[in-house]
Scaffold this motif. Structure first.
Motif, PDB file in Angstrom:
ATOM      1  N   GLN A   2       1.271  -0.966   0.194  1.00 47.17           N
ATOM      2  CA  GLN A   2      -0.070   0.174  -0.242  1.00 47.17           C
ATOM      3  C   GLN A   2       0.723   1.607   0.394  1.00 47.17           C
ATOM      4  OE1 GLN A   2      -3.468   0.179  -0.010  1.00 47.17           O
ATOM      5  NE2 GLN A   2      -3.475  -2.289   0.054  1.00 47.17           N
ATOM      6  N   LEU A   4       1.093   5.446  -0.819  1.00 46.12           N
ATOM      7  CA  LEU A   4       0.485   7.435   0.187  1.00 46.12           C
ATOM      8  C   LEU A   4       1.450   7.548  -0.592  1.00 46.12           C
ATOM      9  CD1 LEU A   4      -1.830   8.527   0.089  1.00 46.12           C
ATOM     10  CD2 LEU A   4      -0.908   8.670   2.405  1.00 46.12           C
ATOM     11  N   THR A  27      -2.275   5.136  -4.582  1.00 41.88           N
ATOM     12  CA  THR A  27      -2.961   6.348  -3.510  1.00 41.88           C
ATOM     13  C   THR A  27      -2.473   7.626  -3.564  1.00 41.88           C
ATOM     14  OG1 THR A  27      -4.488   4.941  -2.388  1.00 41.88           O
ATOM     15  CG2 THR A  27      -4.571   7.679  -2.153  1.00 41.88           C
ATOM     16  N   HIS A 120      -7.483  11.473  -5.113  1.00 40.35           N
ATOM     17  CA  HIS A 120      -7.987  12.309  -4.537  1.00 40.35           C
ATOM     18  C   HIS A 120      -7.486  13.956  -4.340  1.00 40.35           C
ATOM     19  CE1 HIS A 120     -10.002   9.540  -1.918  1.00 40.35           C
ATOM     20  NE2 HIS A 120      -8.304   8.397  -1.423  1.00 40.35           N
ATOM     21  N   HIS A 134       4.578  -0.182   9.263  1.00 40.16           N
ATOM     22  CA  HIS A 134       4.105   0.881   8.187  1.00 40.16           C
ATOM     23  C   HIS A 134       3.903   2.555   8.714  1.00 40.16           C
ATOM     24  CE1 HIS A 134       0.947   0.258  11.876  1.00 40.16           C
ATOM     25  NE2 HIS A 134       0.641   1.396  11.671  1.00 40.16           N
ATOM     26  N   ALA A 136       1.969   5.381   9.412  1.00 41.66           N
ATOM     27  CA  ALA A 136      -0.482   6.538   9.561  1.00 41.66           C
ATOM     28  C   ALA A 136      -0.405   8.155   9.457  1.00 41.66           C
ATOM     29  CB  ALA A 136      -0.519   5.827  11.100  1.00 41.66           C
ATOM     30  N   ASP A 138      -2.682  10.910   7.947  1.00 42.01           N
ATOM     31  CA  ASP A 138      -4.243  11.976   8.617  1.00 42.01           C
ATOM     32  C   ASP A 138      -3.692  12.932   7.055  1.00 42.01           C
ATOM     33  OD1 ASP A 138      -4.167  11.425  10.677  1.00 42.01           O
ATOM     34  OD2 ASP A 138      -4.107  12.473  12.137  1.00 42.01           O
ATOM     35  N   TRP A 145      -9.925  12.154   6.737  1.00 43.02           N
ATOM     36  CA  TRP A 145      -9.799  10.883   6.368  1.00 43.02           C
ATOM     37  C   TRP A 145      -8.642  10.372   7.480  1.00 43.02           C
ATOM     38  CZ3 TRP A 145      -5.890   8.274   3.146  1.00 43.02           C
ATOM     39  CH2 TRP A 145      -5.695   8.458   2.096  1.00 43.02           C
ATOM     40  N   SER A 146      -8.571   8.988   8.110  1.00 41.08           N
ATOM     41  CA  SER A 146      -6.672   8.670   8.139  1.00 41.08           C
ATOM     42  C   SER A 146      -6.697   7.300   7.246  1.00 41.08           C
ATOM     43  CB  SER A 146      -6.399   8.492   9.596  1.00 41.08           C
ATOM     44  OG  SER A 146      -7.238   9.665  10.382  1.00 41.08           O
ATOM     45  N   GLY A 147      -5.530   6.948   7.566  1.00 41.54           N
ATOM     46  CA  GLY A 147      -5.271   5.302   6.720  1.00 41.54           C
ATOM     47  C   GLY A 147      -3.756   4.919   6.944  1.00 41.54           C
ATOM     48  N   GLN A 148      -3.206   4.039   6.536  1.00 44.90           N
ATOM     49  CA  GLN A 148      -1.720   3.314   6.905  1.00 44.90           C
ATOM     50  C   GLN A 148      -1.233   2.726   5.858  1.00 44.90           C
ATOM     51  OE1 GLN A 148      -2.617   0.440  10.104  1.00 44.90           O
ATOM     52  NE2 GLN A 148      -3.059   1.283  11.631  1.00 44.90           N
ATOM     53  N   PHE A 149       0.118   2.727   5.224  1.00 42.80           N
ATOM     54  CA  PHE A 149       0.449   2.542   4.342  1.00 42.80           C
ATOM     55  C   PHE A 149       1.981   2.263   4.643  1.00 42.80           C
ATOM     56  CE2 PHE A 149      -2.668   5.364   3.268  1.00 42.80           C
ATOM     57  CZ  PHE A 149      -3.011   5.594   2.188  1.00 42.80           C
TER      58      PHE A 149
END
Length: 376
Positions: A2, A4, A27, A120, A134, A136, A138, A145-149
């Motif tokens: 994953q 970003l 992403t 986005h 990973h 994290a 924001d 939104w938040s996510g982990q990559f």
């Protein structure tokens, strides 16, 4: 994996295409509300042409290369040609190098995107938390939104937010070269110029480029670093108009009117980004965010393509993300060092700082006899 990517311009789009083709889930977050536009022509040079071939876009680049005459004419206050430079032999790595509108290049890269790459717009990374396995993040947007990559890539330009969050404040890495530059992509009136025409007086540069249908302008001036908002267009216009005041420069009154009328002005400092490493944990930088070579190097776009390809190869060759990022940094270091040195060669031709340097430049690149007395 994953991934970003922050930034949806040349560096971000190229990196996304290469990593997606390698099977990674990609992403992109991009602050602008639509595809990034702006600037004028950019160069795809040397080994970056091989990256374009690998992406399957080399023919599109050639078909959409700029149609300006392949010569820079240097004029005096009256518009009389004093010197000329042929970029294909005096500036570029080879005649195969391609100059193309930045917007056209973005359009070509965007056309290669598929639905597997999530984009986005109107979004940017607001916080990064580095963890062992990973990252994290924001993301600030209309709907945060938040996510982990597994990997976060800053491809967000000279004023990179990812660099600031992961490495430290901009002042620690951005080196001002004593110049500011403004770009007017589309002139509102005909300035009577075709091809590429450059005027210098000490501390200032005007470049007008025309293809017979449209004209663009690049304005540069020497100044120490000043405090200004790089997103405040009103202040940009005021700074440029003040720098090109007075009646004596070539087309200065017309250019001040163009500055005032422009609705697509680009303005920024001419700077280089100097860093000892472009990776921190699972965060890395590609393109201007990590190794901006400056406006006058002619290498920004090529470095973005090469950086994306080098990172992609490293991730394929190495077993872990940290090992791949270390390999990427080692491989890019000599390429970046060489490109950053080229900035000073370009500035010497396009932006001599004294009248004596202007004279010496003109003697070094004399115009062909049949155009010595021509006027622009």
């Amino acid at each position: 994996m994953q991934v970003l990517i922050s930034g949806g311009s040349v560096a971000g789009l190229t990196t996304a295409l290469i990593l997606n083709r390698a099977g990674h889930s990609v992403t992109i977050v991009e602050r602008s509300i639509g595809p990034r536009q702006g600037g004028v022509a950019v160069d795809v040079r040397g080994a970056a042409l091989d990256v374009a071939r690998s992406l399957g876009i080399i023919d599109e680049l050639r078909n959409r290369r700029v149609s300006y005459a392949d010569r820079f004419a240097f004029v005096d206050h009256e518009g009389t040609i004093q010197a000329a430079v042929d970029p294909s032999t005096d500036v570029y790595d080879s005649p195969e190098d391609i100059e193309i509108s930045r917007d056209d290049l973005i359009d070509i890269l965007t056309g290669k995107m598929n639905d597997d790459i999530t984009v986005h717009h109107g979004s940017w990374i607001a916080e990064i938390q580095e963890l062992t396995s990973h990252v994290a993040v924001d993301v600030q947007a209309d709907n945060p939104w938040s996510g982990q990559f597994d990997l976060v890539i800053g491809a967000d330009g000279l004023h990179s937010g990812v660099r600031r969050l992961a490495f430290g404040p901009e002042r620690d890495f951005v080196r001002h070269l004593g110049l500011y530059v403004g770009v007017i992509r589309h002139c509102s009136v005909d300035l009577g110029v075709s091809g590429t025409t450059v005027f210098n007086d000490p501390g200032r540069m005007v470049m007008v480029r025309g293809d017979g249908n449209d004209q663009s302008v690049i304005l540069g001036y020497r100044s120490p670093l000043v405090d200004y908002d790089y997103r405040d267009v009103k202040s940009h216009k005021e700074m440029l108009a003040a720098a090109f005041s007075g009646p004596h420069g070539w087309k200065y009154s017309e250019l001040r009117a163009e500055i005032d009328a422009s609705n697509d002005l680009y303005f920024d400092t001419v700077s280089q980004v100097k860093m000892s490493t472009w990776s921190q944990g699972r965060v890395t930088l590609v393109g201007d965010a990590g190794y901006c070579a400056s406006f006058f190097s002619g290498m920004g776009t090529s470095l973005a393509l090469l950086g994306a390809a080098t990172l992609g190869r490293a991730l394929e060759d190495e077993a872990t993300v940290p090992a791949a990022l270390a390999t990427y940094c080692r491989a890019m270091r000599p390429i970046v060092d060489s490109a950053q040195e080229m900035a000073f060669e370009g500035a010497a031709i396009l932006f001599p700082s004294t009248q004596d340097e202007i004279v010496q430049r003109n003697l070094r690149y004399p115009a062909h006899p049949d155009i010595d007395t021509a006027e622009v």
